[in-house]
Motif scaffolding. Structure first.
Motif, PDB file in Angstrom:
ATOM      1  N   ARG A   1      31.834  21.302  -2.878  1.00 28.88           N
ATOM      2  CA  ARG A   1      30.633  22.300  -3.532  1.00 28.88           C
ATOM      3  C   ARG A   1      30.089  23.230  -3.647  1.00 28.88           C
ATOM      4  O   ARG A   1      29.116  23.444  -3.554  1.00 28.88           O
TER       5      ARG A   1
ATOM      6  N   THR B   1      44.565  25.481   2.202  1.00 25.91           N
ATOM      7  CA  THR B   1      44.475  25.407   0.525  1.00 25.91           C
ATOM      8  C   THR B   1      43.330  24.172   0.105  1.00 25.91           C
ATOM      9  O   THR B   1      42.456  23.783  -1.049  1.00 25.91           O
ATOM     10  N   THR B   2      43.737  23.056   1.447  1.00 20.94           N
ATOM     11  CA  THR B   2      43.478  21.803   1.466  1.00 20.94           C
ATOM     12  C   THR B   2      41.646  22.051   1.558  1.00 20.94           C
ATOM     13  O   THR B   2      40.366  21.961   0.200  1.00 20.94           O
ATOM     14  N   TYR B   3      41.154  22.932   2.382  1.00 24.27           N
ATOM     15  CA  TYR B   3      40.042  23.493   2.361  1.00 24.27           C
ATOM     16  C   TYR B   3      39.524  24.211   1.656  1.00 24.27           C
ATOM     17  O   TYR B   3      38.573  23.752   1.654  1.00 24.27           O
ATOM     18  N   ASP B   4      39.903  24.950   1.087  1.00 27.19           N
ATOM     19  CA  ASP B   4      39.064  26.026  -0.088  1.00 27.19           C
ATOM     20  C   ASP B   4      39.047  24.983  -0.977  1.00 27.19           C
ATOM     21  O   ASP B   4      37.826  25.206  -1.350  1.00 27.19           O
ATOM     22  N   LYS B   5      39.573  23.724  -1.713  1.00 28.73           N
ATOM     23  CA  LYS B   5      39.675  23.174  -2.945  1.00 28.73           C
ATOM     24  C   LYS B   5      38.387  21.880  -2.174  1.00 28.73           C
ATOM     25  O   LYS B   5      37.353  22.110  -3.156  1.00 28.73           O
ATOM     26  N   PHE B   6      37.929  21.814  -0.768  1.00 28.70           N
ATOM     27  CA  PHE B   6      36.918  21.003  -0.784  1.00 28.70           C
ATOM     28  C   PHE B   6      35.434  21.993  -0.240  1.00 28.70           C
ATOM     29  O   PHE B   6      34.860  21.400  -0.879  1.00 28.70           O
TER      30      PHE B   6
ATOM     31  N   ARG C   1      35.457  23.978  -2.505  1.00 26.48           N
ATOM     32  CA  ARG C   1      34.542  24.379  -4.307  1.00 26.48           C
ATOM     33  C   ARG C   1      34.626  23.745  -5.043  1.00 26.48           C
ATOM     34  O   ARG C   1      34.018  23.577  -5.949  1.00 26.48           O
ATOM     35  N   THR C   2      35.175  22.248  -4.848  1.00 30.82           N
ATOM     36  CA  THR C   2      34.634  21.581  -5.907  1.00 30.82           C
ATOM     37  C   THR C   2      35.118  20.453  -5.174  1.00 30.82           C
ATOM     38  O   THR C   2      34.590  19.277  -6.017  1.00 30.82           O
ATOM     39  N   GLY C   3      35.642  19.925  -3.574  1.00 30.29           N
ATOM     40  CA  GLY C   3      34.510  18.668  -2.920  1.00 30.29           C
ATOM     41  C   GLY C   3      33.245  18.447  -2.763  1.00 30.29           C
ATOM     42  O   GLY C   3      32.676  17.763  -4.107  1.00 30.29           O
TER      43      GLY C   3
END
Length: 224
Positions: A134, A123-128, A130-132
């Motif tokens: 980008r 989940t953290t990796y996916d957020k990184f 997509r939004t971290g």
């Protein structure tokens, strides 16, 4: 003199010794044990989230080297004279997205994480992605991000080589599409999962280099 001072001096000496060797002494070969040591420093290198998006292809076959030469203007003498020549491949975006089989395998079977940690890290990796940083917005950007990871391994291998008196030369002077075509035709690279990031040659210098030139510390280091 304490051990830490000696180690610092050894490392700085190696960094001053290292230069981008354009032509190697083709009669001098790196021993198997020394080259395995160099490769091991690449394998043990850090990568973002520990996902190791690299593969090291050691090209010792002279016929394959000759097939690469027309498309590697920056590696003409190195391909012909290096003791060992390495192509560093990088994983393609499809392997580096959070829900890929590769990332799942890395977390579950390589890093051996518990199921709940796999879920949280994924989940953290996916957020990184997509939004971290980008990264996932652009496949080219995401591939280049994976390539940047390979440069950590590249730097470590060259430094390790210099520490034991072995020369090296990193290279980007090549036609990516044509190099990849050769690798695919030779059955070396799977284009569904990899692209080429960079090249690096290892061996022993044919000629002594000129004076090392660098900007001063004041020009490149800022304290705040």
């Amino acid at each position: 003199m304490d051990k830490s001072t000696t180690t610092q001096q050894d490392i700085l000496s190696a960094m001053n010794f290292r230069h981008a060797t354009k032509e190697f002494n083709s009669s001098k070969k790196i021993t198997d044990s020394d080259f395995q040591f160099i490769l091991e420093t690449g394998r043990l290198s850090p990568s973002s989230f520990g996902f190791e998006p690299w593969r090291f292809v050691v090209v010792q076959n002279q016929e394959i080297r000759e097939k690469l030469r027309p498309y590697a203007s920056g590696a003409q003498k190195q391909l012909a004279t290096a003791s060992h020549f390495v192509l560093i491949l990088s994983r393609l975006p499809k392997d580096m997205v959070a829900n890929s089989d590769y990332i799942k395998n890395m977390m579950e079977n390589v890093q051996e994480l518990p199921a709940e940690v796999v879920l949280a890290k994924g989940t953290t990796y996916d957020k990184f992605l997509r939004t971290g940083f980008r990264l996932q917005e652009n496949e080219r950007v995401m591939f280049e991000w994976s390539c940047r990871q390979t440069y950590l391994a590249l730097g470590n291998m060259m430094t390790a080589a210099a520490l034991i008196g072995i020369d090296s030369c990193p290279m980007e002077g090549f036609e990516r599409d044509n190099i990849e075509k050769v690798l695919i035709e030779e059955g070396i690279m799977d284009p569904e999962h990899f692209g080429i990031s960079c090249m690096v040659a290892f061996g022993y210098r044919q000629y002594e280099p000129g004076k090392k030139t660098r900007q001063s510390a004041d020009q490149v280091i800022q304290w705040v």
